[in-house]
Write a protein that holds these residues in place. Structure first.
Motif, mmCIF file in Angstrom:
data_model
loop_
_atom_site.group_PDB
_atom_site.id
_atom_site.type_symbol
_atom_site.label_atom_id
_atom_site.label_comp_id
_atom_site.label_asym_id
_atom_site.label_seq_id
_atom_site.Cartn_x
_atom_site.Cartn_y
_atom_site.Cartn_z
ATOM 1 N N GLN A 177 0.828 -1.203 0.000
ATOM 2 C CA GLN A 177 0.000 0.000 0.000
ATOM 3 C C GLN A 177 0.867 1.261 0.000
ATOM 4 O OE1 GLN A 177 -3.378 0.116 -0.360
ATOM 5 N NE2 GLN A 177 -3.090 -2.064 -0.738
ATOM 6 N N GLN A 215 2.545 2.425 -3.343
ATOM 7 C CA GLN A 215 1.691 2.994 -4.380
ATOM 8 C C GLN A 215 1.811 4.512 -4.418
ATOM 9 O OE1 GLN A 215 -2.295 1.503 -3.876
ATOM 10 N NE2 GLN A 215 -1.651 -0.606 -4.232
ATOM 11 N N SER A 216 2.227 5.121 -3.289
ATOM 12 C CA SER A 216 2.308 6.586 -3.252
ATOM 13 C C SER A 216 3.642 7.113 -2.733
ATOM 14 C CB SER A 216 1.182 7.136 -2.370
ATOM 15 O OG SER A 216 1.315 6.647 -1.058
#
Length: 128
Positions: free
Chosen positions: A23, A26-27
């Motif tokens: 997770q 992803q950023s």
């Protein structure tokens, strides 16, 4: 990113860090430093991601926090592995809360990151 894992060295547990990293990546591609009492059995799964490092130590120790360079982190995540306080299940989150309070007290007043706690309920507490 700095991750502190509350766990016991004599009882290594799977943490599932690869799910957290999936997770996060992803950023964010920043380095991730994980601090824990022992390398978790599923550490090799986390090594599939770049810039992930493990430091053996305690998140409740200022010396270990400094060795892990927590002051340079943009974000701090503390979690307690379920069952890590087997002596007293009612205190299962106490070590993590102590680590967060220590991190907060050691940070510079103008630091932008905020430590936060992910409470974990033990199976014994949920049944009672």
């Amino acid at each position: 990113v700095f991750v502190a894992i509350g766990s016991r060295a004599d009882q290594p547990q799977r943490f599932g860090l690869q799910h957290f990293l999936k997770q996060l990546r992803q950023s964010c591609q920043d380095p991730v430093v994980v601090l824990g009492a022992c390398v978790p059995p599923d550490w090799e799964d986390a090594m599939a991601y770049k810039n992930v490092f493990f430091v053996v130590g305690s998140p409740a120790s200022q010396l270990d926090l400094e060795r892990a360079a927590f002051r340079h982190a943009k974000a701090v995540f503390c979690c307690q592995v379920a069952g890590s306080n087997k002596d007293n299940p009612l205190m299962s989150d106490a070590d993590c809360i102590f680590a967060v309070r220590l991190i907060e007290s050691l940070r510079q007043p103008d630091a932008s990151q905020q430590p936060w706690v992910e409470p974990v309920r033990s199976a014994e507490r949920d049944r009672g």
